[in-house]
Design a protein around this motif. Structure first.
Motif, PDB file in Angstrom:
ATOM      1  N   ARG A   1       0.837  -1.222   0.000  1.00 24.84           N
ATOM      2  CA  ARG A   1       0.000   0.000   0.000  1.00 24.84           C
ATOM      3  C   ARG A   1       0.865   1.264   0.000  1.00 24.84           C
ATOM      4  O   ARG A   1       0.568   2.232  -0.680  1.00 24.84           O
ATOM      5  CB  ARG A   1      -0.929   0.022   1.210  1.00 24.84           C
ATOM      6  N   HIS A   2       1.939   1.234   0.778  1.00 32.77           N
ATOM      7  CA  HIS A   2       2.844   2.380   0.836  1.00 32.77           C
ATOM      8  C   HIS A   2       3.485   2.613  -0.538  1.00 32.77           C
ATOM      9  O   HIS A   2       3.573   3.752  -1.004  1.00 32.77           O
ATOM     10  CB  HIS A   2       3.909   2.159   1.908  1.00 32.77           C
ATOM     11  N   THR A   3       3.887   1.536  -1.188  1.00 32.41           N
ATOM     12  CA  THR A   3       4.476   1.627  -2.523  1.00 32.41           C
ATOM     13  C   THR A   3       3.456   2.183  -3.512  1.00 32.41           C
ATOM     14  O   THR A   3       3.788   3.013  -4.366  1.00 32.41           O
ATOM     15  CB  THR A   3       4.995   0.251  -2.980  1.00 32.41           C
ATOM     16  N   LEU A   4       2.205   1.756  -3.394  1.00 32.62           N
ATOM     17  CA  LEU A   4       1.126   2.258  -4.249  1.00 32.62           C
ATOM     18  C   LEU A   4       1.031   3.779  -4.130  1.00 32.62           C
ATOM     19  O   LEU A   4       0.996   4.489  -5.139  1.00 32.62           O
ATOM     20  CB  LEU A   4      -0.203   1.612  -3.851  1.00 32.62           C
ATOM     21  N   HIS A   5       1.016   4.298  -2.916  1.00 32.08           N
ATOM     22  CA  HIS A   5       0.893   5.743  -2.702  1.00 32.08           C
ATOM     23  C   HIS A   5       2.110   6.501  -3.242  1.00 32.08           C
ATOM     24  O   HIS A   5       1.965   7.591  -3.792  1.00 32.08           O
ATOM     25  CB  HIS A   5       0.663   6.051  -1.231  1.00 32.08           C
ATOM     26  N   LEU A   6       3.289   5.931  -3.096  1.00 29.74           N
ATOM     27  CA  LEU A   6       4.497   6.585  -3.620  1.00 29.74           C
ATOM     28  C   LEU A   6       4.508   6.590  -5.145  1.00 29.74           C
ATOM     29  O   LEU A   6       4.923   7.568  -5.764  1.00 29.74           O
ATOM     30  CB  LEU A   6       5.751   5.905  -3.072  1.00 29.74           C
ATOM     31  N   LEU A   7       4.048   5.501  -5.761  1.00 27.31           N
ATOM     32  CA  LEU A   7       3.970   5.449  -7.226  1.00 27.31           C
ATOM     33  C   LEU A   7       2.999   6.502  -7.759  1.00 27.31           C
ATOM     34  O   LEU A   7       3.248   7.122  -8.792  1.00 27.31           O
ATOM     35  CB  LEU A   7       3.537   4.062  -7.696  1.00 27.31           C
ATOM     36  N   GLU A   8       1.893   6.717  -7.048  1.00 25.66           N
ATOM     37  CA  GLU A   8       0.895   7.697  -7.480  1.00 25.66           C
ATOM     38  C   GLU A   8       1.475   9.112  -7.532  1.00 25.66           C
ATOM     39  O   GLU A   8       0.996   9.951  -8.284  1.00 25.66           O
ATOM     40  CB  GLU A   8      -0.316   7.681  -6.538  1.00 25.66           C
ATOM     41  N   LYS A   9       2.508   9.380  -6.748  1.00 24.78           N
ATOM     42  CA  LYS A   9       3.098  10.715  -6.678  1.00 24.78           C
ATOM     43  C   LYS A   9       4.162  10.970  -7.742  1.00 24.78           C
ATOM     44  O   LYS A   9       4.599  12.103  -7.906  1.00 24.78           O
ATOM     45  CB  LYS A   9       3.720  10.929  -5.288  1.00 24.78           C
ATOM     46  N   LEU A  10       4.584   9.929  -8.475  1.00 25.23           N
ATOM     47  CA  LEU A  10       5.613  10.106  -9.490  1.00 25.23           C
ATOM     48  C   LEU A  10       5.104  10.945 -10.653  1.00 25.23           C
ATOM     49  O   LEU A  10       3.928  10.853 -11.041  1.00 25.23           O
ATOM     50  CB  LEU A  10       6.097   8.754 -10.017  1.00 25.23           C
ATOM     51  N   LYS A  11       5.993  11.741 -11.221  1.00 31.69           N
ATOM     52  CA  LYS A  11       5.655  12.585 -12.363  1.00 31.69           C
ATOM     53  C   LYS A  11       5.262  11.717 -13.554  1.00 31.69           C
ATOM     54  O   LYS A  11       5.946  10.753 -13.883  1.00 31.69           O
ATOM     55  CB  LYS A  11       6.855  13.452 -12.734  1.00 31.69           C
ATOM     56  N   GLY A  12       4.128  12.045 -14.173  1.00 30.54           N
ATOM     57  CA  GLY A  12       3.664  11.314 -15.340  1.00 30.54           C
ATOM     58  C   GLY A  12       2.678  10.201 -15.032  1.00 30.54           C
ATOM     59  O   GLY A  12       2.075   9.640 -15.935  1.00 30.54           O
ATOM     60  N   VAL A  13       2.487   9.896 -13.758  1.00 24.00           N
ATOM     61  CA  VAL A  13       1.552   8.837 -13.370  1.00 24.00           C
ATOM     62  C   VAL A  13       0.155   9.433 -13.224  1.00 24.00           C
ATOM     63  O   VAL A  13      -0.042  10.424 -12.519  1.00 24.00           O
ATOM     64  CB  VAL A  13       1.995   8.157 -12.053  1.00 24.00           C
ATOM     65  N   ILE A  14      -0.809   8.850 -13.909  1.00 24.76           N
ATOM     66  CA  ILE A  14      -2.202   9.299 -13.839  1.00 24.76           C
ATOM     67  C   ILE A  14      -2.937   8.546 -12.725  1.00 24.76           C
ATOM     68  O   ILE A  14      -3.609   9.145 -11.898  1.00 24.76           O
ATOM     69  CB  ILE A  14      -2.933   9.060 -15.181  1.00 24.76           C
ATOM     70  N   GLU A  15      -2.794   7.217 -12.731  1.00 27.24           N
ATOM     71  CA  GLU A  15      -3.533   6.379 -11.788  1.00 27.24           C
ATOM     72  C   GLU A  15      -2.766   5.077 -11.581  1.00 27.24           C
ATOM     73  O   GLU A  15      -2.128   4.573 -12.496  1.00 27.24           O
ATOM     74  CB  GLU A  15      -4.923   6.087 -12.380  1.00 27.24           C
ATOM     75  N   VAL A  16      -2.843   4.529 -10.365  1.00 30.65           N
ATOM     76  CA  VAL A  16      -2.199   3.254 -10.059  1.00 30.65           C
ATOM     77  C   VAL A  16      -3.227   2.338  -9.409  1.00 30.65           C
ATOM     78  O   VAL A  16      -3.981   2.757  -8.533  1.00 30.65           O
ATOM     79  CB  VAL A  16      -1.002   3.428  -9.094  1.00 30.65           C
ATOM     80  N   GLU A  17      -3.246   1.100  -9.852  1.00 30.10           N
ATOM     81  CA  GLU A  17      -4.119   0.087  -9.279  1.00 30.10           C
ATOM     82  C   GLU A  17      -3.236  -1.044  -8.768  1.00 30.10           C
ATOM     83  O   GLU A  17      -2.264  -1.425  -9.413  1.00 30.10           O
ATOM     84  CB  GLU A  17      -5.063  -0.422 -10.367  1.00 30.10           C
ATOM     85  N   LEU A  18      -3.566  -1.585  -7.603  1.00 34.76           N
ATOM     86  CA  LEU A  18      -2.787  -2.655  -6.987  1.00 34.76           C
ATOM     87  C   LEU A  18      -3.562  -3.961  -7.036  1.00 34.76           C
ATOM     88  O   LEU A  18      -4.734  -4.009  -6.646  1.00 34.76           O
ATOM     89  CB  LEU A  18      -2.467  -2.296  -5.536  1.00 34.76           C
ATOM     90  N   LEU A  19      -2.911  -5.004  -7.522  1.00 32.48           N
ATOM     91  CA  LEU A  19      -3.463  -6.354  -7.466  1.00 32.48           C
ATOM     92  C   LEU A  19      -2.559  -7.149  -6.533  1.00 32.48           C
ATOM     93  O   LEU A  19      -1.344  -7.184  -6.724  1.00 32.48           O
ATOM     94  CB  LEU A  19      -3.489  -7.001  -8.847  1.00 32.48           C
ATOM     95  N   GLU A  20      -3.162  -7.765  -5.501  1.00 32.80           N
ATOM     96  CA  GLU A  20      -2.387  -8.522  -4.522  1.00 32.80           C
ATOM     97  C   GLU A  20      -2.760  -9.987  -4.558  1.00 32.80           C
ATOM     98  O   GLU A  20      -3.883 -10.346  -4.899  1.00 32.80           O
ATOM     99  CB  GLU A  20      -2.658  -8.003  -3.111  1.00 32.80           C
TER     100      GLU A  20
END
Length: 95
Positions: free
Chosen positions: A67-86
């Motif tokens: 979940r923490h990685t998901l939130h950090l990925l969302e903040k990267l430049k150029g990222v519109i949306e991130v979805e996590l499959l576990e």
């Protein structure tokens, strides 16, 4: 030996990342994954248009870090949306 430890302590997961400027954003994501020492199984980039794409990342992560990685990925430049499959049991399920 390290991959055996990864198999025991980490769970498979996948991130579906919608991006602007897919090639530049993929570079940022790769740098992020390397800095965090995230074990990537495979990565696939699908360019929808010249300006938009979808990046699929299969990796191994500790359960508490996904979940923490998901939130950090969302903040990267150029990222519109991130979805996590576990992986909850034997199949990847939407988290």
């Amino acid at each position: 030996m390290n991959s055996l430890i990864d198999e025991i302590t980490k769970r498979p997961c996948a991130f579906i990342v919608r991006t602007h400027n897919p090639l530049l954003t993929q570079g940022e994501v790769v740098k992020f994954l390397l800095e965090r020492q995230i074990s990537v199984s495979n990565m696939h980039l699908q360019c929808l248009t010249e300006r938009q794409g979808i990046l699929i990342i299969h990796c191994l992560l500790e359960k508490d870090k996904s979940r923490h990685t998901l939130h950090l990925l969302e903040k990267l430049k150029g990222v519109i949306e991130v979805e996590l499959l576990e992986n909850k049991t034997t199949n990847l399920v939407k988290g």
